[in-house]
Scaffold this active site. Structure first.
Site, mmCIF file in Angstrom:
data_model
loop_
_atom_site.group_PDB
_atom_site.id
_atom_site.type_symbol
_atom_site.label_atom_id
_atom_site.label_comp_id
_atom_site.label_asym_id
_atom_site.label_seq_id
_atom_site.Cartn_x
_atom_site.Cartn_y
_atom_site.Cartn_z
ATOM 1 N N ARG A 108 0.911 -0.731 0.579
ATOM 2 C CA ARG A 108 -0.184 -0.486 -0.322
ATOM 3 C C ARG A 108 1.060 0.538 0.193
ATOM 4 N NH1 ARG A 108 -4.304 0.571 4.605
ATOM 5 N NH2 ARG A 108 -3.079 0.918 6.051
ATOM 6 N N THR A 112 -1.097 7.678 -0.018
ATOM 7 C CA THR A 112 -2.422 7.495 -1.172
ATOM 8 C C THR A 112 -3.321 6.246 -0.278
ATOM 9 O OG1 THR A 112 -1.686 5.799 -3.041
ATOM 10 C CG2 THR A 112 -1.603 8.444 -2.817
ATOM 11 N N ASP A 204 0.219 -3.734 11.831
ATOM 12 C CA ASP A 204 0.751 -3.897 10.698
ATOM 13 C C ASP A 204 1.102 -5.480 10.260
ATOM 14 O OD1 ASP A 204 2.279 -4.614 8.509
ATOM 15 O OD2 ASP A 204 2.183 -2.492 7.939
ATOM 16 N N ASP A 207 4.299 -6.748 9.296
ATOM 17 C CA ASP A 207 5.549 -6.398 10.479
ATOM 18 C C ASP A 207 5.747 -7.253 11.495
ATOM 19 O OD1 ASP A 207 6.602 -4.683 9.472
ATOM 20 O OD2 ASP A 207 5.314 -2.814 9.877
HETATM 21 C C1 PRP Z 1 -1.599 -5.079 4.040
HETATM 22 C C2 PRP Z 1 -2.458 -6.190 4.324
HETATM 23 C C3 PRP Z 1 -2.738 -6.325 3.278
HETATM 24 C C4 PRP Z 1 -3.182 -4.605 2.843
HETATM 25 C C5 PRP Z 1 -4.871 -4.825 3.241
HETATM 26 O O1 PRP Z 1 -0.148 -4.870 3.612
HETATM 27 O O2 PRP Z 1 -1.559 -7.487 4.242
HETATM 28 O O3 PRP Z 1 -1.936 -6.557 1.861
HETATM 29 O O4 PRP Z 1 -2.479 -3.591 3.780
HETATM 30 O O5 PRP Z 1 -4.594 -3.279 3.478
HETATM 31 P P1 PRP Z 1 -5.666 -2.391 2.460
HETATM 32 O O6 PRP Z 1 -6.882 -3.230 2.812
HETATM 33 O O7 PRP Z 1 -6.325 -1.368 2.468
HETATM 34 O O8 PRP Z 1 -5.857 -2.862 0.779
HETATM 35 P P2 PRP Z 1 0.712 -3.838 3.371
HETATM 36 O O9 PRP Z 1 0.667 -2.851 2.402
HETATM 37 O O10 PRP Z 1 0.754 -3.121 4.328
HETATM 38 O O11 PRP Z 1 2.171 -4.330 2.811
HETATM 39 P P3 PRP Z 1 2.910 -5.581 3.621
HETATM 40 O O12 PRP Z 1 2.000 -6.798 3.791
HETATM 41 O O13 PRP Z 1 3.879 -6.001 2.639
HETATM 42 O O14 PRP Z 1 2.903 -4.947 5.570
HETATM 43 N N1 URA Z 2 -2.245 -3.541 7.176
HETATM 44 C C1 URA Z 2 -2.462 -4.134 8.173
HETATM 45 O O1 URA Z 2 -1.313 -4.858 8.121
HETATM 46 N N2 URA Z 2 -2.898 -3.456 8.831
HETATM 47 C C2 URA Z 2 -4.022 -2.890 9.219
HETATM 48 O O2 URA Z 2 -4.438 -2.400 9.952
HETATM 49 C C3 URA Z 2 -4.178 -2.160 7.541
HETATM 50 C C4 URA Z 2 -4.280 -2.949 6.402
#
Ligand code: PRP
Ligand code: URA
Length: 213
Positions: A108, A112, A204, A207
């Protein structure tokens, strides 16, 4: 069923609810967090696989030959949305060890909140597979919608999405964009904060699974 929509299931097993509560605790460490995400994926998967097709095949028991139900139908594919979706793969594989695995890399944009793709590799023939897209978090819905857009562009048709925690905004947006996709949710949370994090949520997910913060 959620708001009368057949394709949306919020799992209600007490074991699952208990495990989600452990994930929420900020003091739960990486090792336990990872184990529990995997266990939850198995519990959600158990619900999501309820409609697998069966066929009767002859089996020699020690006493006679019996016609016995055996799983048949389309071959499965599990598709984690990277990174955090990786944490759910082993749990789902415990239920269907022969499943092939695809990967979709999305993150993400921190300003944005829009998803950006960086990787996509799916097992062929994807159009003939029963596809399980996994990601612990469904927040705005942007990542799940983009991942399913890619899978459909590659020919995928029979798609189920599984997540540990969802925000109502994300569920509604995903169902609106892809009403044919079955959605299985471990827990429906209250909503999103100004940074599009789920409340109360678990922080997160990537993380916490990988110990990167
Ligand atoms: C997190 C999560 C989803 C997304 C959800 O990933 O694992 O993929 O956010 O958010 P959304 O519904 O608003 O799109 P992130 O972008 O943090 O990436 P990561 O898994 O690499 O930490
Ligand atoms: N992605 C995450 O990992 N946590 C949240 O709460 C939202 C998006």
């Amino acid at each position: 069923m959620y708001n009368g929509i057949e394709n949306i299931t919020i799992c209600d097993h007490p074991l699952l609810k208990h495990k989600v509560s452990i994930l929420r605790n900020k003091n739960t460490g990486t090792n336990e967090f990872r184990t529990i995400v995997e266990e939850i994926a198995m519990l959600i998967g158990y619900e999501a696989l309820r409609d697998l097709e069966l066929e009767e095949v002859p089996v020699e028991t020690p006493l006679e030959t019996a016609m016995c139900p055996t799983i048949t139908g389309k071959k499965p594919a599990v598709v984690p949305i990277l990174r955090a979706g990786l944490g759910m793969v082993d749990g789902v594989l415990k239920l269907m060890p022969a499943a092939k695995i695809g990967h979709i890399g999305l993150y993400r944009d921190e300003e944005t909140f829009e998803p950006r793709e960086y990787y996509c590799k799916l097992p062929e023939p994807i159009d003939q597979r029963k596809i399980f897209v996994v990601d612990p978090m469904l927040a705005t819905g942007g990542s799940a919608i983009a991942a399913i857009d890619f899978i459909k562009q590659h020919g995928g048709k029979d798609i189920t999405f599984m997540c540990v925690i969802a925000a109502p905004e994300g569920v509604e947006k995903l169902h609106k964009a892809h009403p044919d996709v079955k959605i299985f949710i471990g827990n429906l949370d209250r909503g999103l904060n100004e940074k599009a994090y789920i409340l109360p949520g678990l922080g997160d997910a990537g993380d916490r699974i990988f110990g990167t913060k």
